[in-house]
Design a protein around this motif. Structure first.
Motif, short mmCIF file in Angstrom:
data_model
loop_
_atom_site.label_atom_id
_atom_site.label_comp_id
_atom_site.label_asym_id
_atom_site.label_seq_id
_atom_site.Cartn_x
_atom_site.Cartn_y
_atom_site.Cartn_z
N GLY A 208 1.18 -0.91 0.06
CA GLY A 208 0.33 -0.15 0.19
C GLY A 208 1.15 1.48 0.00
N MET A 209 1.63 1.25 0.40
CA MET A 209 3.16 2.38 0.89
C MET A 209 3.61 2.57 -1.32
SD MET A 209 2.89 3.63 2.93
CE MET A 209 3.91 4.92 3.47
N LYS A 210 2.88 2.04 -2.09
CA LYS A 210 2.91 2.13 -3.74
C LYS A 210 4.46 2.36 -4.11
CE LYS A 210 -0.97 3.77 -4.54
NZ LYS A 210 -1.87 3.33 -2.96
N GLY A 211 5.42 2.84 -3.21
CA GLY A 211 7.10 2.55 -3.89
C GLY A 211 7.92 2.96 -2.55
N PRO A 212 9.50 2.22 -3.49
CA PRO A 212 10.09 2.66 -1.87
C PRO A 212 9.94 4.25 -1.75
CG PRO A 212 11.56 1.88 -4.37
CD PRO A 212 9.93 1.92 -4.09
N GLU A 213 10.33 4.99 -2.06
CA GLU A 213 10.62 6.64 -1.94
C GLU A 213 10.05 6.80 -0.76
OE1 GLU A 213 9.41 4.95 -4.91
OE2 GLU A 213 7.33 5.76 -5.03
N ASN A 214 8.57 5.80 -0.27
CA ASN A 214 7.69 6.46 0.62
C ASN A 214 8.19 6.20 1.72
OD1 ASN A 214 6.54 8.04 -1.27
ND2 ASN A 214 4.97 6.23 -2.06
N ASN A 257 5.19 -5.05 21.38
CA ASN A 257 3.77 -5.13 22.04
C ASN A 257 2.90 -4.09 21.81
OD1 ASN A 257 4.58 -5.79 25.33
ND2 ASN A 257 6.16 -3.81 25.28
N LEU A 258 3.79 -3.52 20.50
CA LEU A 258 2.31 -2.41 19.41
C LEU A 258 3.02 -3.01 18.69
CD1 LEU A 258 1.03 -0.37 18.72
CD2 LEU A 258 2.97 1.40 19.20
N ASN A 259 2.22 -3.08 16.90
CA ASN A 259 2.36 -2.98 15.74
C ASN A 259 1.82 -2.64 15.23
OD1 ASN A 259 3.09 -4.31 13.31
ND2 ASN A 259 2.26 -6.01 13.68
N ILE A 260 2.10 -1.42 14.20
CA ILE A 260 1.35 -0.55 13.68
C ILE A 260 2.02 -1.22 11.89
CG2 ILE A 260 1.32 2.20 12.97
CD1 ILE A 260 2.13 2.92 15.49
N ALA A 261 0.45 -1.82 11.74
CA ALA A 261 0.20 -2.12 10.31
C ALA A 261 -0.17 -1.31 9.17
CB ALA A 261 -0.52 -3.22 10.34
N ILE A 262 0.93 -0.87 8.27
CA ILE A 262 0.67 0.22 7.25
C ILE A 262 0.57 -0.51 6.05
CG2 ILE A 262 0.78 2.73 6.36
CD1 ILE A 262 2.40 3.20 9.44
N GLY A 263 -1.17 -0.39 5.50
CA GLY A 263 -0.96 -0.79 3.47
C GLY A 263 -0.51 -2.14 3.86
N ILE A 264 -0.70 -3.08 4.65
CA ILE A 264 -0.65 -4.21 4.22
C ILE A 264 -2.39 -5.16 4.72
CG2 ILE A 264 0.35 -6.20 5.75
CD1 ILE A 264 2.36 -4.16 6.55
N SER A 265 -2.58 -6.02 3.52
CA SER A 265 -3.71 -6.12 3.73
C SER A 265 -4.30 -7.27 4.38
CB SER A 265 -4.39 -7.10 2.72
OG SER A 265 -3.09 -7.87 2.68
N GLY A 266 -3.01 -8.07 5.61
CA GLY A 266 -3.04 -8.44 6.22
C GLY A 266 -3.83 -10.71 5.80
N ALA A 267 -3.45 -10.83 5.01
CA ALA A 267 -3.04 -12.39 4.63
C ALA A 267 -2.41 -13.20 5.95
CB ALA A 267 -2.31 -11.96 3.25
N ILE A 268 -3.35 -14.39 5.86
CA ILE A 268 -3.20 -15.38 6.44
C ILE A 268 -1.52 -15.71 7.17
CG2 ILE A 268 -3.38 -17.48 5.17
CD1 ILE A 268 -4.99 -18.43 7.43
N GLN A 269 -0.57 -15.59 5.60
CA GLN A 269 0.83 -16.11 5.49
C GLN A 269 1.15 -14.85 6.40
OE1 GLN A 269 -1.00 -16.21 2.95
NE2 GLN A 269 -0.21 -18.70 2.31
N HIS A 270 0.97 -13.47 6.31
CA HIS A 270 1.14 -12.63 6.99
C HIS A 270 1.23 -12.27 8.76
CE1 HIS A 270 3.32 -8.21 7.73
NE2 HIS A 270 2.45 -8.17 8.68
N LEU A 271 -0.14 -12.95 8.71
CA LEU A 271 -0.66 -12.36 10.21
C LEU A 271 -0.08 -13.55 11.07
CD1 LEU A 271 -4.45 -11.54 9.49
CD2 LEU A 271 -3.06 -10.04 10.12
N ALA A 272 -0.09 -14.55 10.45
CA ALA A 272 0.53 -16.20 10.64
C ALA A 272 1.90 -15.38 12.02
CB ALA A 272 1.55 -17.11 9.98
#
Ligand SMILES: Cc1cc2nc3c(=O)[nH]c(=O)nc-3n(C[C@H](O)[C@H](O)[C@H](O)COP(=O)(O)OP(=O)(O)OC[C@H]3O[C@@H](n4cnc5c(N)ncnc54)[C@H](O)[C@@H]3O)c2cc1C
Lengths: 320, 245
Positions: A208-214, A257-272
């Motif tokens: 979701g961040m579109k590119g490394p420049e961001n 303790n805290l995970n801030i997830a930005i522009g990530i869908s949360g597919a099962i493999q990521h959530l794992a």
């Protein structure tokens, strides 16, 4: 009989995981009616060494080595010997890369039961049962360690630190080991960065961040919060971020303790790999993103608009 | 160059993990099994090494007959032969004892394992096998080159990476970035059918411990949504309610 931690140092200093292991050892020793002790390899800053006494450690065995270089075989040998000297029955090692490398070898040397990824104190009411993470965070397993000697690799951020002031004795010993089978050619440390596995706060971002420049915004937020940065798999696959930042089932499993997830869908493999985070914040334009299902706090919105305001608010809050 | 790749068979990464029989067993109902992703990487890297230096790549798997189809997929990627040690793989130590007993005296130059299996996440087999065989072990490698009798590798360490060398024989565990895993092609799939898959009976091993039961993560309360125009509210909540910053 005693409960012994291997207190791994990084350039003479202990990371928080060592004090977590000490707390774990003290509490386990209490259950077993014995003492908590520690083994260190090489020179450690005196202040840090003394601090072990604040977390219930009564005796430290300092093993002298010609160099602080980490060699799996010789360190396994040193820790096993030290453990025998201290008449240990349970050995606690942090589940770091170093810890995971030596724990199995030590278990064989000691004829011990081994559990890695341990996340809670043992239940000693009927045997010695530990809880460990399995299925990359999609499940937990309870294992009864039946051997008299046990080796436990404790996942960082699993145990709350608890101070317990104890009188500390430090003994020094030199134990000979065979010349290492491995030769270190060079080490490259990720400068000034907090290792993901130990981070208490993680700011992670996805496609979701579109590119490394961001990624400047992601790094800025992480800086303000004293966090480590992470990413989803496709982001590291296309080379926007290094592979070492990839978290999930086939990446690193994190437990901050805290995970801030930005522009990530949360597919099962990521959530794992991230679902064991204590508090999860999700920022995503799609209200249907699966990540929201496991989030504690969420912002349905565009990261490019939300982040500047969020960074400003975090700066104001952290400086107040 | 004689390479042995330890191969684990694991639930597909999309599997929703549930437990049965009063939470004492993983529910395999409807689950598709695959080669452990890190072991796919090991197989591919071993093939790259033998293609360059000559030699063979063998697979060893501890498991029951229902895993033969997955082992054949490993052969389809290109491994030369496979061995299945005919026992239920009850934990990492049991698996390692079987593999070490099998590999002893066979003269493997490199034994590859994955950094962990994605089901039980033990990460134990590399170190256990190495210690049982009295060989050096290098964990979580992201590159490897072999020149004569010496391997030069990069391994992940806490907070960075390290370049090191080791003389063969040795045991290593593969990290995902070691290489891009190969996908079997039609020729590979056809030839895998006739490659040798030898079944070996297990040795008896004294138990080190027992998996007693399993637990699923607690369901989460529903998400608290914050107005995107006012992200400062999030900072307040993280500070005062969740107390994590
Ligand atoms: C019916 C059933 C019950 C099971 N119960 C348990 C259980 O109670 N506890 C448990 O830990 N596991 C159990 N397993 C799963 C299986 O044994 C795991 O995949 C294995 O134990 C992994 O060990 P580890 O967690 O130490 O993995 P790791 O140490 O992470 O394994 C690392 C590497 O070891 C090698 N390896 C692992 N397993 C094998 C294998 N079978 N053959 C060859 N090489 C291998 C691979 O290279 C793998 O990547 C069970 C499997 C079945 C079918």
């Amino acid at each position: 009989m005693s409960v012994v931690i291997f207190a791994e140092n990084s350039e003479g200093k202990f990371k928080k995981g060592v004090f977590e292991a000490a707390t774990y050892a003290y509490k386990t020793a209490n259950k077993l009616g014995t003492e908590a002790k520690a083994i260190v390899i090489g020179d450690v800053n005196q202040e840090d060494l003394n601090k072990l006494g604040n977390y219930g450690i009564s005796t430290v065995l300092k093993l002298n080595t010609p160099s602080n270089e980490f060699h799996t075989q010789s360190w396994s040998e040193l820790v096993s010997q030290g453990f025998k000297t201290m008449q240990g029955s349970v050995l606690i090692i942090s589940n770091t890369y170093t810890g995971k490398s030596i724990a199995p070898r030590i278990a064989i040397k000691l004829g011990a039961s081994l559990a890695t990824n341990v996340i809670d104190l043992p239940d000693t009411t009927n045997g010695f049962v530990v809880k460990r993470g399995s299925f990359s965070g999609k499940g937990f397993a309870f294992v009864n360690l039946s051997r008299a000697t046990k080796v436990i690799a404790l996942t960082p951020n699993s145990i709350d630190l608890e101070e317990q002031v104890t009188t500390l004795t430090v003994n020094s010993e030199t134990i000979g080991t065979q010349a290492p089978a491995t030769q270190i050619i060079g080490t490259s440390k990720t400068q000034g960065k907090i290792p993901l596995t130990e981070a208490e706060i993680v700011v992670s971002a996805g496609r979701g961040m579109k590119g490394p420049e961001n990624w400047g915004m992601i790094e800025e937020l992480a800086n303000v919060l004293g966090a480590a940065t992470a990413c989803s798999k496709p982001v590291s696959d296309v080379g926007w971020r290094p592979h070492s930042e990839h978290v999930g089932q086939t990446g690193i499993t994190i437990k901050p303790n805290l995970n801030i997830a930005i522009g990530i869908s949360g597919a099962i493999q990521h959530l794992a790999g991230v679902s064991s985070s204590k508090v999860i914040v999700v920022i995503n334009t799609d209200p249907e993103a699966p990540f929201f299902k496991i989030a504690d706090y969420g912002i349905v919105g565009d990261a490019f608009q939300v982040l500047p305001k969020l960074i400003a608010a975090a700066k104001a809050s952290m400086s107040s | 160059m004689k390479i042995l790749v330890c191969m684990s068979v694991v639930p597909d990464t999309t599997t929703k993990i549930t437990f049965v029989e009063n939470n004492t067993k993983f529910n395999t109902q409807g689950v598709q099994f695959i080669i452990n992703p890190y072991d796919e990487v090991s197989i591919t890297k071993s093939l790259e090494l033998t293609e360059k230096l000559g030699g063979t790549v063998s697979l060893v798997h501890v498991g029951l007959t229902e895993n033969d189809a997955v082992i054949r997929k490993g052969l389809a990627i290109g491994a030369h032969d496979a061995f299945r040690i005919n026992a239920e793989a009850t934990d990492g130590q049991f698996v390692a004892e079987q593999i070490a007993a099998f590999a002893k005296d066979k003269g493997y130059d490199i034994i590859f394992t994955g950094r962990e299996s994605i089901d039980y996440n033990g990460g134990q087999v590399c170190g256990l096998v190495a210690e049982l065989l009295g060989l050096p072990s290098v964990n979580i490698i992201t590159s490897i080159e072999v020149d004569g009798n010496t391997a030069t590798m990069t391994r992940d360490i806490d907070g960075g990476s390290e370049k090191l060398s080791c003389s063969l024989p040795m045991v290593v565990s593969a990290q995902k970035d070691l290489c891009e895993p190969r996908i079997p092609n039609m020729r590979g799939i056809m030839s895998a059918r006739t490659k040798p898959l030898t079944v070996i009976e297990p040795i008896s091993v004294e138990s080190f411990g027992k998996f007693q039961s399993f637990e699923s993560p607690k369901p989460k309360a529903s998400v608290k949504l914050i107005d995107p125009e006012h992200p400062e509210e999030l900072i307040q909540l993280l500070r005062n309610e969740a107390k994590v910053i």
